[in-house]
Design an enzyme around this catalytic site. Structure first.
Site, PDB file in Angstrom:
ATOM      1  N   HIS A   1       0.824  -1.205   0.000  1.00  0.00           N
ATOM      2  CA  HIS A   1       0.000   0.000   0.000  1.00  0.00           C
ATOM      3  C   HIS A   1       0.865   1.264   0.000  1.00  0.00           C
ATOM      4  O   HIS A   1       0.418   2.330   0.424  1.00  0.00           O
ATOM      5  CB  HIS A   1      -0.962   0.030   1.194  1.00  0.00           C
ATOM      6  CG  HIS A   1      -1.707  -1.254   1.388  1.00  0.00           C
ATOM      7  ND1 HIS A   1      -2.866  -1.546   0.717  1.00  0.00           N
ATOM      8  CD2 HIS A   1      -1.429  -2.342   2.151  1.00  0.00           C
ATOM      9  CE1 HIS A   1      -3.296  -2.754   1.069  1.00  0.00           C
ATOM     10  NE2 HIS A   1      -2.438  -3.256   1.944  1.00  0.00           N
TER      11      HIS A   1
ATOM     12  N   SER B   1      18.081  19.447 -14.544  1.00  0.00           N
ATOM     13  CA  SER B   1      17.090  20.515 -14.585  1.00  0.00           C
ATOM     14  C   SER B   1      17.761  21.783 -15.088  1.00  0.00           C
ATOM     15  O   SER B   1      18.895  22.097 -14.691  1.00  0.00           O
ATOM     16  CB  SER B   1      16.502  20.762 -13.190  1.00  0.00           C
ATOM     17  OG  SER B   1      15.763  21.967 -13.161  1.00  0.00           O
TER      18      SER B   1
END
Length: 477
Positions: free
Chosen positions: A154, A284
Site C-alpha cells: 500500500h 534541470s
C-alpha cells in the site's frame, strides 16, 4: 528540396526507436516483401503447372529490391490503389513477367502476408530485447541478492525484503511477457492464398477445379515465406483477432516496464536506487543539483502510448463486418508499426537503465532502520513470552512504548527510539534485541528465492537467447 524541419516527424523514428525496428517497418522492407510474395506465388504456380517461364521468374527475382518509389507514387495518384500502383511499377521493370504478376491474387495477398512477415520479424526483435533486459536485471539481482531493504505494501512500510528480491518482481514480469511473445510467434500463421473473400475461387479457376493443387499452392506459398502453416479459414484478410492479440501482448510489455520504472522513480526519490546519470547530464535547467530519473520517465510516457494502442486492435477486430471492411487499413498502418516501435524504444531504454542501476546501501540501511523497531515488535513479544512474561501485559507495554516513539518521530521530528525504550524496560531484559533487530534475520527466504529464480528462470533464458544470437551470427558469416 523541401526543408524537413518544416514538417512533423514521428519521434518514434527520429528520437526513440532503434534503426533495426524502424527498418522493419520502412517502405523498402515493406514493398520488397510484396515483391517476394509475388515471386513466391509465381514460383508455386509454375511448379504446379501454370504457364510461367523460368525467364519470367528470373526477371522478377532480379528486380525484387529495385523499387522506383516516385513511379509508384505517380501510379497511386492516378489509380488511387496502392497495390495496383506497385503491380504496375514492378511490371514496368519486368516487362516479360508483367502478365503474370499478382496472378489469381487479391490485394490482401501481399498486404496481409507482408504484414505477417513484418510482425514475425518484429516479435523476434522484441523477444531478443526482452531477453537482454532480463539478463541485465539478473546481474543487478545477483549483486544485491541479500541486501535488506524496507518492504512496502500500500506504499506503506512493511516487512523487509532484499533489493535483489524486489528486482526479481520486475524481472519476472518480463519473463512472463517473453513467454507471451514467444507464444504469439509460435501461433503466427501465413494468410497465403485465400482469394478475394477467403474461398480461393480464383485459384480453383486457375487450376481447372483441382482442389488438391489449390491446397498445395497454399502450402507452398506459405513455406516460401517462412511459415509452416496458414490460418485455417479467413475472409479477405487474416483474422484481425491476431492483431488484437499482438497489440495486447505489446501493451503487456509496456505495462511491465511502466511498473518497474515507477518503482525506480519512487526509490530515486528515497535516494536508495538511481538509474544511470552521465557526467555531463543536466537534470534541470533551473535547479543544477537535480538528478531527475529521465530515462524511467521516458519509459513511462512511451508505455502509456503503447498501452493505449491495444484498444485499436480490439475495436478494429470488432468492426470487420462479414468478410472484411476497409476501415482497418488506415488504423493498422498506425497502430501496428507504432506499437512495435514504441516497445522497441522502451526496451532499449530499459536495458540501458538496468545495466546502469546504482544502489546506495547506506541510505537503504538508514531508511530501513528508521522503521525497523516497529516491525520487530511481534518478534519481541514472542521472545519475551518465551522468557516467562505475560503476553497481555507485554503487549500493552510494547503498545505504550510504540506510541511514545511514534510521537517523537512525527511530532518532534526525532529518531525512532523504540529499541532504547524497550532496552530500558526490565520486562524485556531477557530478550536479545540486537539479534532480533538484525535485518538479515528478517528477510525470510528472499536471498534463497533470488538464487533459485536466477538459476531456474533467468539462466535458461540467457542460454536460449545466447544460442540464438550465436546461430544468427553464424548465418551472417
Amino acid at each position: 528540396m523541401s526543408d524537413p524541419h518544416q514538417t512533423y516527424e514521428n519521434p518514434l523514428i527520429s528520437r526513440y526507436a532503434s534503426r533495426a525496428m524502424a527498418s522493419v517497418w520502412g517502405a523498402q522492407r515493406k514493398f520488397s516483401t510484396w515483391r517476394r510474395l509475388w515471386i513466391a506465388l509465381a514460383e508455386a504456380e509454375a511448379e504446379l503447372g501454370l504457364p510461367i517461364t523460368t525467364a519470367q521468374l528470373d526477371e522478377l527475382r532480379a528486380k525484387a529490391d529495385d523499387i522506383d518509389f516516385e513511379a509508384a507514387a505517380a501510379y497511386e495518384a492516378k489509380l488511387r490503389h496502392d497495390v495496383m500502383a506497385h503491380v504496375h511499377t514492378y511490371g514496368d521493370v519486368c516487362p516479360a513477367a508483367k502478365p503474370i504478376i499478382h496472378l489469381g491474387a487479391t490485394s490482401n495477398f501481399v498486404v496481409d502476408n507482408a504484414d505477417l512477415v513484418l510482425v514475425r520479424e518484429s516479435l523476434e526483435l522484441v523477444a531478443q530485447r526482452l531477453a537482454a533486459v532480463i539478463d541485465a536485471l539478473g546481474a543487478f539481482i545477483a549483486t544485491h541478492r541479500a541486501l535488506p531493504t524496507l518492504g512496502f505494501t500500500h506504499l506503506q512500510p512493511a516487512q523487509p525484503t532484499t533489493v535483489g528480491k524486489r528486482a526479481t518482481l520486475w524481472c519476472y514480469d518480463l519473463v512472463l511477457d517473453l513467454a507471451e511473445v514467444e507464444h504469439r510467434l509460435a501461433s503466427l500463421r501465413a494468410r497465403s492464398v485465400k482469394g478475394t473473400t477467403g474461398t480461393q475461387a480464383s485459384f480453383l479457376e486457375l487450376f481447372a477445379g483441382d482442389h488438391a493443387k489449390v491446397r498445395e499452392l497454399e502450402r507452398r506459398v506459405a513455406a516460401k515465406i517462412g511459415f509452416d502453416a496458414s490460418y485455417a479459414v479467413t475472409g479477405q484478410t487474416y483474422p484481425r483477432k491476431v492483431d488484437a492479440q499482438v497489440l495486447d501482448c505489446l501493451a503487456g510489455v509496456a505495462a511491465s516496464a511502466h511498473k518497474a520504472t515507477t518503482d525506480l522513480r519512487i526509490l530515486a526519490m528515497r535516494k536508495e536506487i538511481e538509474e544511470p546519470f552521465e557526467p555531463h547530464q543536466i537534470g534541470s535547467s533551473a535547479m543544477p543539483y537535480k538528478r531527475n530519473p529521465m530515462r524511467s520517465e521516458r519509459i513511462g510516457g512511451l508505455a502509456r502510448f503503447v498501452m493505449s494502442l491495444a484498444q485499436n486492435g480490439a475495436a478494429t477486430h470488432a468492426t470487420q463486418w462479414m468478410e472484411r471492411t476497409l476501415d482497418d487499413s488506415a488504423n493498422r498502418r498506425l497502430s501496428l508499426p507504432q506499437a512495435f516501435l514504441g516497445v522497441d524504444a522502451i526496451l532499449v531504454i530499459y536495458e540501458n537503465v538496468a545495466r546502469g542501476l546504482v544502489a546506495y546501501p547506506q541510505v537503504i540501511a538508514r531508511n530501513l532502520a528508521a522503521e525497523l523497531p516497529f516491525m520487530i515488535t511481534e518478534n519481541v513479544l514472542m521472545e519475551a513470552v518465551k522468557a516467562g512474561g505475560d503476553r497481555q501485559e507485554l503487549h500493552e507495554r510494547i503498545r505504550q512504548h510504540s506510541q511514545a516513539a511514534g510521537a517523537v518521530v512525527k511530532q518532534q521530528g526525532g529518531a525512532n527510539d523504540l529499541l532504547d525504550r524497550l532496552r530500558g524496560d526490565k520486562a524485556f531484559a531477557a530478550v536479545d534485541l540486537d539479534q532480533i533487530a538484525d535485518p538479515a534475520q528478517l528477510v525470510g527466504r528472499a536471498p534463497e528465492q533470488v538464487d533459485e529464480f536466477l538459476a531456474e528462470v533467468v539462466e535458461p533464458i540467457r542460454q536460449r537467447y545466447a544460442n540464438r544470437q550465436a546461430e544468427q551470427e553464424a548465418l551472417r558469416v
